[in-house]
Design a protein around this motif. Sequence first.
Motif, mmCIF file in Angstrom:
data_model
loop_
_atom_site.group_PDB
_atom_site.id
_atom_site.type_symbol
_atom_site.label_atom_id
_atom_site.label_comp_id
_atom_site.label_asym_id
_atom_site.label_seq_id
_atom_site.Cartn_x
_atom_site.Cartn_y
_atom_site.Cartn_z
ATOM 1 N N ALA A 197 45.692 46.181 31.813
ATOM 2 C CA ALA A 197 44.645 45.569 30.988
ATOM 3 C C ALA A 197 44.322 44.163 31.479
ATOM 4 C CB ALA A 197 45.084 45.534 29.520
ATOM 5 N N GLN A 198 45.353 43.401 31.815
ATOM 6 C CA GLN A 198 45.118 42.051 32.333
ATOM 7 C C GLN A 198 44.458 42.099 33.711
ATOM 8 O OE1 GLN A 198 48.597 39.551 32.165
ATOM 9 N NE2 GLN A 198 49.126 40.223 30.094
ATOM 10 N N GLY A 199 44.831 43.094 34.498
ATOM 11 C CA GLY A 199 44.209 43.239 35.805
ATOM 12 C C GLY A 199 42.721 43.514 35.697
ATOM 13 N N ARG A 200 42.328 44.344 34.763
ATOM 14 C CA ARG A 200 40.902 44.629 34.569
ATOM 15 C C ARG A 200 40.164 43.377 34.108
ATOM 16 N NH1 ARG A 200 39.654 50.598 32.289
ATOM 17 N NH2 ARG A 200 37.640 49.890 33.066
ATOM 18 N N GLN A 201 40.803 42.591 33.259
ATOM 19 C CA GLN A 201 40.179 41.337 32.834
ATOM 20 C C GLN A 201 39.999 40.384 34.015
ATOM 21 O OE1 GLN A 201 42.875 39.986 29.799
ATOM 22 N NE2 GLN A 201 42.123 41.419 28.257
ATOM 23 N N GLU A 202 40.981 40.370 34.917
ATOM 24 C CA GLU A 202 40.867 39.511 36.097
ATOM 25 C C GLU A 202 39.705 39.953 36.984
ATOM 26 O OE1 GLU A 202 43.576 38.129 39.942
ATOM 27 O OE2 GLU A 202 44.547 38.703 38.060
ATOM 28 N N ILE A 203 39.530 41.254 37.164
ATOM 29 C CA ILE A 203 38.421 41.762 37.973
ATOM 30 C C ILE A 203 37.090 41.416 37.323
ATOM 31 C CG2 ILE A 203 37.330 43.837 38.881
ATOM 32 C CD1 ILE A 203 39.906 42.977 40.326
#
Length: 324
Positions: free
Chosen positions: A172-178
């Motif tokens: 979830a945090q990775g998607r926010q970073e993208i």
Amino acid sequence: FLPPLMKQHALCLHQLQWDHALLAENPVTIVIPTKNRPELLTACLASLERTVNWAHVRLVIVDDGSTDQAAVELLAKLEARTELRCRVLRTGRPDDPFHYSRLVNLGSAAADTPLLLHLNNDIEALEEGFGRWRRTPVLERARLIGAAAPVLRARARPLAEMMAREMGKPVAQGRQEIEKCAWLCEHYASAGPAMLEPQPVATEARSSWISFQPLGTVLAVMPWNFPFWQVFRAAVPALLAANTMLLKHASSVPSSALAIEEILSEAGLPPGTFATALADADLVARIIAHPGIAAVTLTGSVSAGRAVARVAGNRLADGAAGHQ
């Protein structure tokens, strides 16, 4: 870009060294992209001949449609050398621009060893690209940077999963970073050109202004904890300002580093604009000392910052001495 077999082993790429006992237990495949550069390929192989034991090393050479006769003959000779265990993959796309990450990914699919390495881009390619990129109108540079946003969003889930595997970030945090990286590309595509317009200033002269000119190739030394955001926040404004960039990412996130280069290429940035060097930290000083590097940006520890500043300062001192 690691082969599936890598998942069965605890070793990471950045832990690999030319240790015969290690390689005997975990053989390595070296991927070398090439196109019409027989002299460079010969130099690469000569360096490897001095350092590796071919019994534990396989070569995959990805030829991007070489038409130079000397290059074609060299590749045929390498395939015939049985002790090299060399496989040559031919892309059959001689008219396409040379795209390093695409070729590395093609070569990685042919690997059947626990470990995979590739040889780094040369800085000279970025120097050549800088001349073309700086002549590209700023509105076109902005358009190409903005085009990276939909590419990022289309790959958000697999990129987030890659970050989770590579450095442990929750998906979830990775998607926010993208998404944050995509927003950044759109922001600079829209607002960036105005930031680079000449700014008039009042002086005693009839007309004075501040002009923003590119420096050249910028080396970006980036950390592991935000593997996409840290790179994009440095790369996007630098690229918009007509600089080219060489990324030296943290050694623990090689897949992220190569993915960023591939995303920018898919967005339309021309070859020689952004490149990734998978290099150990102890090679950074040598990269900074290369005359093709015009600037360096770093996010890291205080000690790393001091080390980079020391080497960069020596470059400044050498340049000043040359002008005296």
